[in-house]
Design an enzyme around this catalytic site. Structure first.
Site, PDB file in Angstrom:
ATOM      1  N   HIS A 185      61.757  24.078  75.337  1.00  0.00           N
ATOM      2  CA  HIS A 185      62.485  25.017  74.475  1.00  0.00           C
ATOM      3  C   HIS A 185      63.367  24.256  73.482  1.00  0.00           C
ATOM      4  O   HIS A 185      63.319  24.503  72.266  1.00  0.00           O
ATOM      5  CB  HIS A 185      63.343  25.934  75.349  1.00  0.00           C
ATOM      6  CG  HIS A 185      64.246  26.856  74.592  1.00  0.00           C
ATOM      7  ND1 HIS A 185      63.976  28.202  74.429  1.00  0.00           N
ATOM      8  CD2 HIS A 185      65.428  26.643  73.932  1.00  0.00           C
ATOM      9  CE1 HIS A 185      64.932  28.756  73.720  1.00  0.00           C
ATOM     10  NE2 HIS A 185      65.832  27.828  73.407  1.00  0.00           N
ATOM     11  N   GLU A 186      64.165  23.329  74.000  1.00  0.00           N
ATOM     12  CA  GLU A 186      65.084  22.589  73.129  1.00  0.00           C
ATOM     13  C   GLU A 186      64.343  21.656  72.173  1.00  0.00           C
ATOM     14  O   GLU A 186      64.819  21.371  71.077  1.00  0.00           O
ATOM     15  CB  GLU A 186      66.088  21.799  73.973  1.00  0.00           C
ATOM     16  CG  GLU A 186      66.981  22.649  74.860  1.00  0.00           C
ATOM     17  CD  GLU A 186      67.749  23.720  74.097  1.00  0.00           C
ATOM     18  OE1 GLU A 186      68.038  23.514  72.903  1.00  0.00           O
ATOM     19  OE2 GLU A 186      68.050  24.759  74.703  1.00  0.00           O
TER      20      GLU A 186
END
Length: 438
Positions: free
Chosen positions: A25-26
């Site tokens: 996600h990051e």
């Protein structure tokens, strides 16, 4: 001892899946931010104390102690105040929240960063940066789901006969001798017609059937004489049962049993279908993925209504519903329990992968809510700024400038507080009254 090791291994597998999902996600935010020239001082997986970190170029990469989320730190998330950075302080706690957030946005500013600030990027670029994180979770969910469904497959009922009922028993009755025939019970249509274990039903009333749901619906819709075509020992045979009405569990429009069980009158043949693990095709996998995302969205909408039952399950005598919200601890426990189930390893792997899939779908849906501090809140702010600027140009008005998302920080703190309280409630329920495998 073996069961304890398997249970622990399940928890470890979930923890790895959780960390990978957060890091992925990051990475979406990080890669797009760097693509658009935004300086990113930090990329962190987890919260709390840092247990490992390395600096590569201008970014510090690290892992923190609590694997409950992650973040990247971008320079200039909020526009400066009227004084060029932080506006005048006020005794108002709301104003302090706004200016604290604004100050934190600029505290790592270095010479040359003036043109590398997040808020200075065009709205569409900011939308991409903030959307990239949740989108990566959706991509991971799709890849895992398609990979598991189209290779390992999923267990489901088939049109093969695993057993034949000898008599007609009202399925809504809770008989102590369940499955046993009593004197006076009528002979089941399947038994009377000569249906045998090992047969494969290939047609019903002259129409081909390839899956269980189609066959089940046709049986339920038929009362009276019927023609059942089966494959037996390499040959096709036509059997001629007379279906009767019986009370059977009701199904929803997707072919799944309604929970809790509700019984309705329908046509009855009287056999048990065989369950097998079958790899799905691209079309059916796509349909199931769509159903999964839709069910996830419906669950997010239904969350507020489930809070009273969740509270009763955590602090009262209420039962924990199977569709109750589950947190990280609950999901880890379920994964541990799955590892101890007596089933083929590939089937257990599919179950665990599906838990990771659902976790990533949930991350995508939650982060798309148009509320700060979620990614969707920043997306909404960028879109609103775009609308304001386009409207100003259309009516030949002065450019209103960047939308000051920092002014929404009081709302962000309220939203964050609600999420923290909900997370703690789920945590308590997962510990004292967990959802268990049935």
């Amino acid at each position: 001892m073996t069961e304890v090791l398997l249970y622990t291994l399940g928890i470890v597998l979930f923890a790895v899946g959780l960390l990978v999902s957060i890091a992925w996600h990051e990475l979406g935010h990080l890669s797009t931010a760097k693509l658009f020239g935004i300086r990113v001082p930090q990329y962190m997986v987890g919260f709390g104390p840092t247990i490992w970190s390395r600096k590569r170029g201008e970014t510090e990469y690290g892992i923190k102690a609590v694997p409950a989320g992650g973040y990247i730190r971008m320079i200039g998330m909020f526009p400066p105040g009227k004084d060029g950075r932080v506006e005048a302080r006020s005794t108002s706690p709301w104003r302090s929240m706004i200016e604290d957030a604004r100050e934190a946005s600029f505290e790592e500013l270095q010479p040359g960063d003036e043109h590398r600030l997040f808020y200075t990027r065009k709205p569409w670029k900011r939308v991409i940066v903030m959307f990239a994180g949740p989108f990566m979770n959706l991509v991971l969910a799709v890849v895992l789901f398609f990979g598991s469904m189209m290779t390992l497959g999923i267990e489901g009922q088939t049109t093969k006969v695993a057993g034949v009922q000898k008599c007609v028993i009202d399925q809504s009755q809770k008989r102590a001798d369940a499955g046993s025939c009593r004197k006076g019970d009528p002979v089941s249509p399947a038994h009377a017609a000569g249906l045998k274990e090992g047969d494969k039903i290939v047609a019903f009333n002259g129409k081909p059937v390839e899956d269980w749901n189609t066959l089940s619906e046709r049986i339920r819709a038929t009362i009276g004489p019927a023609t059942v075509t089966v494959e037996r020992a390499g040959q096709r045979l036509d059997l001629h049962p007379t279906l009767v009405e019986n009370k059977v569990p009701k199904k929803d429009e997707d072919g799944k049993l309604v929970q809790p069980l509700v019984y309705e009158p329908a046509g009855y043949l009287g056999f048990v279908s065989k369950s097998e693990v079958q790899a799905l095709g691209f079309g059916e996998t796509t349909e199931r993925m769509g159903d999964l995302v839709q069910a996830g969205a419906q669950s997010v909408v239904a969350l507020p209504g489930k809070i009273p039952a969740l509270w009763d399950a955590a602090f009262g005598d209420g039962e924990r519903a199977q569709d109750s919200p589950v947190g990280v601890v609950g999901a880890a426990r379920l994964t541990g329990e799955l590892m101890t189930v007596e089933a083929p390893p590939e089937r257990i792997l599919v179950w665990i992968m599906n838990i990771v899939v659902m976790f990533n779908v949930s991350l995508f849906l939650f982060n798309m809510l148009p509320l700060l501090p979620l990614d969707g809140g920043h997306i909404a702010g960028a879109l609103w700024e775009s609308v304001r600027r386009h409207t100003a140009r259309l009516f030949k008005r002065p450019d209103p400038g960047p939308f000051d998302v920092a002014k929404l920080m009081p709302v962000a703190y309220v939203v964050a507080g609600v999420f923290v309280c909900f997370t703690l409630l789920v945590l308590v329920a997962d510990i004292v009254n967990p959802v268990r495998i049935t």
